[in-house]
Design an enzyme around this catalytic site. Structure first.
Site, PDB file in Angstrom:
ATOM      1  N   ARG A  57      36.435 -10.366 -16.474  1.00 37.49           N
ATOM      2  CA  ARG A  57      35.700 -11.637 -16.431  1.00 37.49           C
ATOM      3  C   ARG A  57      34.645 -11.498 -15.345  1.00 37.49           C
ATOM      4  NH1 ARG A  57      36.323 -11.839 -11.638  1.00 37.49           N
ATOM      5  NH2 ARG A  57      35.463 -13.909 -11.655  1.00 37.49           N
ATOM      6  N   ALA A  59      30.360 -12.696 -15.016  1.00 40.04           N
ATOM      7  CA  ALA A  59      29.246 -12.502 -15.948  1.00 40.04           C
ATOM      8  C   ALA A  59      28.804 -11.033 -16.097  1.00 40.04           C
ATOM      9  CB  ALA A  59      28.081 -13.396 -15.524  1.00 40.04           C
ATOM     10  N   ARG A  94      32.748 -15.478 -25.222  1.00 41.62           N
ATOM     11  CA  ARG A  94      32.556 -16.438 -24.129  1.00 41.62           C
ATOM     12  C   ARG A  94      31.104 -16.926 -24.165  1.00 41.62           C
ATOM     13  NH1 ARG A  94      35.173 -15.326 -18.506  1.00 41.62           N
ATOM     14  NH2 ARG A  94      35.056 -17.588 -18.553  1.00 41.62           N
ATOM     15  N   GLN A 207      40.563 -18.012  -9.618  1.00 45.44           N
ATOM     16  CA  GLN A 207      39.938 -16.709  -9.357  1.00 45.44           C
ATOM     17  C   GLN A 207      39.737 -16.472  -7.856  1.00 45.44           C
ATOM     18  OE1 GLN A 207      38.957 -18.868 -11.686  1.00 45.44           O
ATOM     19  NE2 GLN A 207      37.973 -17.882 -13.430  1.00 45.44           N
ATOM     20  N   ASP A 248      26.604 -17.639 -13.699  1.00 45.62           N
ATOM     21  CA  ASP A 248      26.821 -17.165 -15.073  1.00 45.62           C
ATOM     22  C   ASP A 248      25.562 -17.259 -15.905  1.00 45.62           C
ATOM     23  OD1 ASP A 248      29.654 -18.043 -14.080  1.00 45.62           O
ATOM     24  OD2 ASP A 248      29.903 -16.592 -15.694  1.00 45.62           O
ATOM     25  N   ASN A 258      27.530 -22.121 -12.992  1.00 50.88           N
ATOM     26  CA  ASN A 258      28.564 -21.247 -12.425  1.00 50.88           C
ATOM     27  C   ASN A 258      29.910 -21.949 -12.575  1.00 50.88           C
ATOM     28  OD1 ASN A 258      29.231 -18.773 -10.975  1.00 50.88           O
ATOM     29  ND2 ASN A 258      29.703 -20.076  -9.222  1.00 50.88           N
ATOM     30  N   LYS A 259      30.952 -21.310 -12.111  1.00 54.42           N
ATOM     31  CA  LYS A 259      32.317 -21.818 -12.266  1.00 54.42           C
ATOM     32  C   LYS A 259      32.433 -23.291 -11.878  1.00 54.42           C
ATOM     33  CE  LYS A 259      35.049 -20.021 -13.621  1.00 54.42           C
ATOM     34  NZ  LYS A 259      35.358 -20.130 -15.065  1.00 54.42           N
TER      35      LYS A 259
HETATM   36  O1  MRU Z   1      35.356 -17.574 -15.819  1.00 53.21           O
HETATM   37  P1  MRU Z   1      34.946 -16.406 -14.969  1.00 53.21           P
HETATM   38  O2  MRU Z   1      36.005 -15.921 -14.052  1.00 53.21           O
HETATM   39  O3  MRU Z   1      34.339 -15.311 -15.799  1.00 53.21           O
HETATM   40  O4  MRU Z   1      33.780 -17.020 -14.057  1.00 53.21           O
HETATM   41  C1  MRU Z   1      33.144 -16.208 -13.112  1.00 53.21           C
HETATM   42  C2  MRU Z   1      32.140 -16.919 -12.310  1.00 53.21           C
HETATM   43  O5  MRU Z   1      31.910 -18.100 -12.458  1.00 53.21           O
HETATM   44  C3  MRU Z   1      31.324 -16.090 -11.363  1.00 53.21           C
HETATM   45  O6  MRU Z   1      30.964 -16.835 -10.241  1.00 53.21           O
HETATM   46  C4  MRU Z   1      30.051 -15.631 -12.082  1.00 53.21           C
HETATM   47  O7  MRU Z   1      30.375 -15.016 -13.283  1.00 53.21           O
HETATM   48  C5  MRU Z   1      29.272 -14.690 -11.264  1.00 53.21           C
HETATM   49  S1  MRU Z   1      30.104 -13.151 -11.138  1.00 53.21           S
HETATM   50  C6  MRU Z   1      29.186 -12.064 -10.266  1.00 53.21           C
END
Ligand code: MRU
Length: 368
Positions: A57, A59, A94, A207, A248, A258-259
């Site tokens: 996981r 991006a 995704r 995470q 993302d 982002n998350k």
């Molecule tokens: O759902 P995830 O764990 O894939 O989400 C990840 C994030 O939101 C990260 O902050 C984003 O992908 C940047 S990773 C360098």
């Protein structure tokens, strides 16, 4: 980066005797932090499953896994229809992180110029090159972010510590190596700057708690795990010098998706005058859109992520517990959008841009 003193990437290939093609290996991120387990991804379906189930996981890593997924698909069916079916399957995994679409568009473009019989080697080369480019981009983001940390550090009293808040995991596990938001922190450590990281747990999938603390611990960087709602309070008390998060999907006007929970951190940072930076490699920028709120699809994930928690029980056995009864209604939006106006700067591999179209295009004029 380091795991028990040994260098690992989050995804890599291995040549094994008796196998014609190199194997694709990943770290199963659903088992961290309690279990470090390496998985071989042997088919397109396994690659699709690894992305969908979040064994990989983040991006940039999703993009890399997709490229290797095409490589695995080409070993079975390298025809044009095989290629487009593989890309379509991977694209459905995704919806939010634009790196997935970017990687698939790129591999499609490259393979469409290559004869069928050469597509296995060409797709392998493409995936390996994508990984090397990702490592270079993250290392550059680290250097540009380091300059920001140095500026904060210079204003601290002697032996001061720079306190950085981060959300989710945008470290090396989310990329191929280095990470985006964590790369400046790793570079700061190497430059002898004392850093301490506030790690948001990042519900529902944790995470931050599961992955970011694991990374920072392996790397020997001081950090403290906090609940998602604590960041604003810490900022009010002057305990956060800066925030650095990942992305993302960033629009050409500088909105950042982002998350889930990133937006609330940005609001709190804005209210408290704390600089809020986003580490944004160019494959995470969606040059086709301007309005992050209206145009970025937000992934809806399973109720179980909210209703259940993973952990170790007292007997050190992995266990899953329910925190609410099954009849409770749940909504699980995985990402949110932070408007550009709340963002102090975007740390790209080419330098730092203000979060607006003019500044981004000054760094990436080819997108004008
Ligand atoms: O759902 P995830 O764990 O894939 O989400 C990840 C994030 O939101 C990260 O902050 C984003 O992908 C940047 S990773 C360098």
């Amino acid at each position: 980066m380091q795991v028990d003193g040994k260098h690992y990437r989050s995804i890599w290939t291995e040549r094994v005797s008796g196998q014609v093609q190199p194997l694709v290996c990943i770290i199963d991120q659903t088992r961290l932090p309690h279990d470090f387990s390496v998985l071989e991804i042997q088919s397109l379906d396994a690659a699709v499953g690894a992305i969908f189930n979040m064994q990989v996981r983040g991006a940039p890593l999703i993009g890399a896994m997709a490229a290797f997924g095409v490589y695995l698909a080409m070993q079975v069916d390298a025809s044009d229809s095989g290629l487009s079916a593989a890309c379509e399957k991977l694209l459905q995994t995704r919806p939010t992180a634009v790196n997935l679409r970017w990687a698939l568009d790129e591999v499609n473009r490259v393979l469409s110029l290559v004869k069928e019989q050469d597509r296995v080697s060409a797709s392998l080369q493409f995936a390996e090159d994508l990984c090397m480019a990702d490592i270079d981009m993250c290392a550059s983001i680290g250097e540009h972010g380091l300059a920001l940390i140095k500026t904060v550090y210079a204003k601290k009293p002697a032996n001061g510590v720079v306190n950085i808040l981060t959300h989710c995991n945008a470290g090396w596990l989310a990329t191929v190596d280095w990470g985006t938001a964590l790369a400046p922190i790793y570079k700061a450590q190497a430059a002898g700057i004392s850093v301490h990281v506030w790690v948001d747990e990042t519900r529902p999938r944790n995470q931050g708690a599961y992955l970011t603390t694991w990374e920072l611990n392996n790397q020997g960087i001081a950090h403290t795990l906090i609940v998602d709602n604590a960041g604003g309070h810490l900022m009010q008390h002057g305990l956060v010098d800066m925030c650095i998060v990942g992305t993302d999907r960033t629009t050409r006007s500088g909105d950042v998706c982002n998350k889930i929970g990133t937006y609330l951190k940005a609001l709190a940072a804005y209210d408290n005058g704390v600089p809020f930076y986003v580490a944004a490699p160019s494959p995470s920028i969606d040059w086709t859109i301007r309005d992050g709120l209206a145009e970025i699809p937000i992934e809806q994930r399973s109720r179980d992520e909210v209703a259940k928690l993973n952990g170790m029980n007292a007997q050190q056995k992995a266990s899953l517990i329910s925190i609410v009864p099954d009849h409770i209604q749940i909504r699980n939006d995985a990402f949110d959008t932070t408007p550009a106006r709340l963002i102090t700067g975007l740390i790209t591999e080419r330098g730092i841009a203000d979060a607006n179209e003019t500044d981004l295009l000054a760094l990436f004029p080819e997108q004008a």
